[in-house]
Design a protein around this motif. Sequence first.
Motif, PDB file in Angstrom:
ATOM      1  N   GLN A   1      40.906   9.341  60.365  1.00 49.49           N
ATOM      2  CA  GLN A   1      40.608  10.391  61.333  1.00 49.49           C
ATOM      3  C   GLN A   1      39.375  11.213  60.933  1.00 49.49           C
ATOM      4  O   GLN A   1      39.068  12.224  61.580  1.00 49.49           O
ATOM      5  CB  GLN A   1      41.815  11.335  61.472  1.00 49.49           C
ATOM      6  N   ASN A   2      38.699  10.777  59.847  1.00 50.14           N
ATOM      7  CA  ASN A   2      37.533  11.489  59.302  1.00 50.14           C
ATOM      8  C   ASN A   2      37.890  12.888  58.797  1.00 50.14           C
ATOM      9  O   ASN A   2      37.024  13.766  58.720  1.00 50.14           O
ATOM     10  CB  ASN A   2      36.413  11.579  60.352  1.00 50.14           C
ATOM     11  N   ARG A   3      39.139  13.080  58.460  1.00 50.19           N
ATOM     12  CA  ARG A   3      39.569  14.345  57.840  1.00 50.19           C
ATOM     13  C   ARG A   3      39.624  14.102  56.327  1.00 50.19           C
ATOM     14  O   ARG A   3      40.683  14.062  55.719  1.00 50.19           O
ATOM     15  CB  ARG A   3      40.914  14.777  58.417  1.00 50.19           C
ATOM     16  N   ARG A   4      38.458  13.902  55.774  1.00 53.82           N
ATOM     17  CA  ARG A   4      38.371  13.385  54.400  1.00 53.82           C
ATOM     18  C   ARG A   4      38.913  14.362  53.361  1.00 53.82           C
ATOM     19  O   ARG A   4      39.557  13.943  52.394  1.00 53.82           O
ATOM     20  CB  ARG A   4      36.920  13.028  54.084  1.00 53.82           C
ATOM     21  N   LYS A   5      38.634  15.621  53.530  1.00 48.84           N
ATOM     22  CA  LYS A   5      39.099  16.590  52.535  1.00 48.84           C
ATOM     23  C   LYS A   5      40.620  16.607  52.475  1.00 48.84           C
ATOM     24  O   LYS A   5      41.218  16.565  51.396  1.00 48.84           O
ATOM     25  CB  LYS A   5      38.562  17.969  52.873  1.00 48.84           C
ATOM     26  N   GLU A   6      41.262  16.665  53.647  1.00 45.04           N
ATOM     27  CA  GLU A   6      42.733  16.649  53.667  1.00 45.04           C
ATOM     28  C   GLU A   6      43.260  15.303  53.166  1.00 45.04           C
ATOM     29  O   GLU A   6      44.274  15.238  52.473  1.00 45.04           O
ATOM     30  CB  GLU A   6      43.229  16.890  55.095  1.00 45.04           C
ATOM     31  N   GLY A   7      42.546  14.231  53.547  1.00 42.54           N
ATOM     32  CA  GLY A   7      42.956  12.903  53.104  1.00 42.54           C
ATOM     33  C   GLY A   7      42.908  12.761  51.598  1.00 42.54           C
ATOM     34  O   GLY A   7      43.807  12.164  50.985  1.00 42.54           O
ATOM     35  N   ARG A   8      41.827  13.316  50.999  1.00 41.12           N
ATOM     36  CA  ARG A   8      41.709  13.224  49.535  1.00 41.12           C
ATOM     37  C   ARG A   8      42.895  13.900  48.851  1.00 41.12           C
ATOM     38  O   ARG A   8      43.396  13.424  47.830  1.00 41.12           O
ATOM     39  CB  ARG A   8      40.408  13.879  49.075  1.00 41.12           C
ATOM     40  N   ALA A   9      43.344  15.034  49.371  1.00 39.94           N
ATOM     41  CA  ALA A   9      44.461  15.756  48.747  1.00 39.94           C
ATOM     42  C   ALA A   9      45.723  14.894  48.730  1.00 39.94           C
ATOM     43  O   ALA A   9      46.418  14.785  47.701  1.00 39.94           O
ATOM     44  CB  ALA A   9      44.720  17.060  49.496  1.00 39.94           C
ATOM     45  N   GLN A  10      46.034  14.267  49.862  1.00 39.26           N
ATOM     46  CA  GLN A  10      47.225  13.407  49.915  1.00 39.26           C
ATOM     47  C   GLN A  10      47.053  12.161  49.056  1.00 39.26           C
ATOM     48  O   GLN A  10      47.984  11.735  48.356  1.00 39.26           O
ATOM     49  CB  GLN A  10      47.515  13.016  51.370  1.00 39.26           C
ATOM     50  N   LEU A  11      45.861  11.565  49.105  1.00 42.88           N
ATOM     51  CA  LEU A  11      45.620  10.339  48.329  1.00 42.88           C
ATOM     52  C   LEU A  11      45.629  10.628  46.834  1.00 42.88           C
ATOM     53  O   LEU A  11      46.140   9.820  46.039  1.00 42.88           O
ATOM     54  CB  LEU A  11      44.293   9.710  48.747  1.00 42.88           C
ATOM     55  N   HIS A  12      45.062  11.769  46.436  1.00 38.60           N
ATOM     56  CA  HIS A  12      45.122  12.155  45.020  1.00 38.60           C
ATOM     57  C   HIS A  12      46.576  12.300  44.576  1.00 38.60           C
ATOM     58  O   HIS A  12      46.965  11.840  43.492  1.00 38.60           O
ATOM     59  CB  HIS A  12      44.384  13.472  44.797  1.00 38.60           C
ATOM     60  N   SER A  13      47.376  12.967  45.407  1.00 37.95           N
ATOM     61  CA  SER A  13      48.784  13.160  45.065  1.00 37.95           C
ATOM     62  C   SER A  13      49.498  11.819  44.937  1.00 37.95           C
ATOM     63  O   SER A  13      50.246  11.581  43.975  1.00 37.95           O
ATOM     64  CB  SER A  13      49.450  14.017  46.136  1.00 37.95           C
ATOM     65  N   ALA A  14      49.272  10.933  45.913  1.00 41.20           N
ATOM     66  CA  ALA A  14      49.910   9.611  45.860  1.00 41.20           C
ATOM     67  C   ALA A  14      49.456   8.846  44.634  1.00 41.20           C
ATOM     68  O   ALA A  14      50.266   8.198  43.942  1.00 41.20           O
ATOM     69  CB  ALA A  14      49.581   8.828  47.128  1.00 41.20           C
ATOM     70  N   TYR A  15      48.150   8.906  44.355  1.00 39.75           N
ATOM     71  CA  TYR A  15      47.611   8.171  43.206  1.00 39.75           C
ATOM     72  C   TYR A  15      48.224   8.668  41.899  1.00 39.75           C
ATOM     73  O   TYR A  15      48.623   7.875  41.034  1.00 39.75           O
ATOM     74  CB  TYR A  15      46.093   8.332  43.172  1.00 39.75           C
ATOM     75  N   GLU A  16      48.330   9.982  41.747  1.00 38.64           N
ATOM     76  CA  GLU A  16      48.911  10.541  40.531  1.00 38.64           C
ATOM     77  C   GLU A  16      50.383  10.153  40.402  1.00 38.64           C
ATOM     78  O   GLU A  16      50.848   9.788  39.313  1.00 38.64           O
ATOM     79  CB  GLU A  16      48.774  12.069  40.544  1.00 38.64           C
TER      80      GLU A  16
END
Length: 929
Positions: free
Chosen positions: A819-834
């Motif tokens: 959805q090109n909401r990269r900042k919000e996406g990074r937060a969720q992806l960082h959490s999932a990755y960790e």
Amino acid sequence: MGVPAIDSQVALRGRTQELAALERVLATARAGSSAVLVLRGEAGIGKTALLDYAADRAGGFRTVAFAGIESEMELPFAGLHQLCTPVLDRLQRLPTPQRDALSVAFGLRGGDAPHRFLVGLAVLDLLAGAAGDRPLVGLVDDAQWLDDGSLQVLAFVARRLKAEPVALIFALREPEDDVVRELAGLPELIVEGLSEPDARALLASTLRVPLDPLVRDRIVAEANGNPMALLQLPRVLEPADLAGGFGLPGTRPVPNSIETRFHQRFRSLPRDSQRLLLTAAADPTGDVCLLWRAAGLQDIPGDAAVAAETTGLIEFGTRVRFHHPLVRSSIYRRTSAPYRRAAHRALAEATDPRLDPDRRAWHRAHAAAQPDESVAVDLERSADRAQGRGGVAAAASFLRRAAELTPDPARRVARALAAAQAEIDAGGADHAHNMLTVAEAGPLDDLQHARLERLRARLLFAQLRSGEAPRLLLDAAQRLAPLDAALARDTLLEALGAAVFAGRLSEGPGLREVAEAARAGPPPSTPPRMVDVLLDGMAGLIIDGHTSGVDGLRRALQAVRQEQRSAAGHAAKRWLWLAFRVTPEPLAPELWDDEAWHELAAGAAAVAREAGALAVLPMTLSYQACCHVYAGEFATAAALVDEATTISEAVGGVPMMYTSLVLAAWRGQEFQARNLIDTTMEEVRARGEGRVLSLAEYATAVLSNSLGRYDDALAAATRACQYEDLGFFGWALVELIEAAARNGQPEAAASALEKLTERTRASGTDWALGTEACSRALLSDDRVADARYQEAIEHLERCRATVHLARARLLYGEWLRRQNRRKEGRAQLHSAYEMFSCIGADGFAERARRELLATGETVSKRAVGAVSELTGQEAQIAHLAKDGHTNAEIGAQLFISPRTVEWHLGNVFAKLGVSNRRQLFSALSSPNR
């Protein structure tokens, strides 16, 4: 190395001095100087374990290791050749005389016999050269079996090592005078027996059944601190031999040469001394007062002990102690039956029937030369007491002997059936077969014939989980229905459990057919027993569906939880063992009830452990492990799987592969997971365990989705969903929905979502609703997907399903990126990755990392987290400590001593960077919870 190595986690107990000596040797070599150490001790004292420790601690060293082999003692330089083979690539760099001498010694070229001085110099230079770029450690085990040439050369080298960064460590058995002479003058350390507390703790760590305190004290005393003698007992003795001392010494093969030497010394004694030692060998408790009372009943004079002690075979102190367990077994096994019976008869008469009726009954049984009803009655009473204490193995032993001694054929049948049932519970398949054969040979009434059929079917299921078991159990239940309604309903519950395991490969009635037979069968008792509630609830879910049947099943699970919490009396426990076939898994996961799953899984394992129910324990451990997988506690799950496999193999059963498959898939290590899946599918097809076939397809779907191979995931999930296996059918639907959505097949995904929703809405738990919301978000348009992903995360944060929470964050992050909401996406992806990295789900972690890279984020592969560095047992202990268990409670669960628990916790604290138990909760919790 030489003797079988002792597990490093238990062998080094009480070895502070020895470990420090090894560390000094390695530190000296690491600093650039030479060091030598000779470890001396009796067989099994732990020398090999110390060498293994040195090898493990020799990080950065070049390690060369070998063991002397008795059959090669006549081969010149055979041992030396083993030591030098790894560094023979340097042979051509040696001076010519040395190179030629060593080449001839090793048979690399012809020539006259080399001078050992030249061979010694060649080996010295070879090892020194090999240590040129990094220190070298040479480990020589069983040096007493080296050929003379090798021993002399190695002694020569050891004395001449000075400034080279080389460590040589020898281990040799005592007494070996020739070897001691060759190595005389070298630094040595005598490896002695463990202290009594350490020996007790080591013995406790090897046992999975209750152990009589008197027998424990006798074993510890006779082992004299020898770790191997303590560790070998579970392999040598049956559970009944340990649970209450109700076994006989030496009923399994022992090393003949050692036994023969002991027996020769025994035969050299006067007759009265022999009778005294035989009586001591027949008593498992080591009670010196009991021994002398029994000796007096046989007119054995007091001075008979003098000659016996002079031989060194036995000591008479506050307790009777044989020099070695093999002394006891050699005396008992090689003495004729009439003399053994006389010893047992005297011990029975000397035993107070009020203080120790079970031991008296046991001795009477082995004093009997022919069937005796009074002895059989005593044994039956002892079995009842053992069952009440949870000693299944001891009860089985009493009942088996009672059947053998019963003169009346009809009573013999009844006792043989009871013995067979106890043996099945205790994991004694061979004894159970024998008792069923005894029963079958007698006069069976209709009820006994039906019970026989039931026990044969139970045994088949316990050993193989065969696809034939549902039909056999259902036939037995129908035969029992007009004769014993309660037992018929017990059998119907077992048939339902067997049908769950057989799944699509059932050779006869399927799950629905068995459920319909249960509903049409005898009515429940008044008031209903736990088994009745569970049977009706399970049948209702299968026949009526989730919407109508979930409330009844929920009540049934609650009844099991209440029964499990009390577990009062052996009868209640036996009902629980019936329940364990279907709870905590598959019924708790079928309801998406993670709290019930956690409580039932931990409680089932605890009850089975306490009772020594080895036929049930592997199943409960596997269920408990699976619960830990979904909680993201992979190391704990792996340790429980290993324990379950070990027990299954020990009792002759088929290992439970359920959690192994799920764990391998979630870890995302493709090669290992696919190998395990392929091997398991081949095995379960052969025996008809269809549930594992479906689970293997589910595991393939999880693995493929984690790797982004959605075509493979869709195919596997579709196959997994062809049969509605209780427990994980809903999980398979989740994988199918994601794979179909990613493959552009919305119809297939929508159909699967409809089936999933029927189950999750009926359940209503946070786990269920969160999983449904996440799956629904995958198929939603952009206007509502965001809210559904947030709803999923909100629900899943309130339950134990860590892996599903991490999945939800990953899917949400992927959607936000698109959805090109990269900042919000990074937060969720960082959490999932960790989260995925922390728990060790490598496939999903890499998928999250790739998504982060696609957002423009710079992210490297995460180093293994501290939690992942814990060993399996450390992880188990850490989580139990986190949950508030004391060291003693943890030790009781894991069959280790509280001191060992404390030692492991020290390692846990160091690895996690915490200093007390209160900090474990945050350290062990997955991030973003």
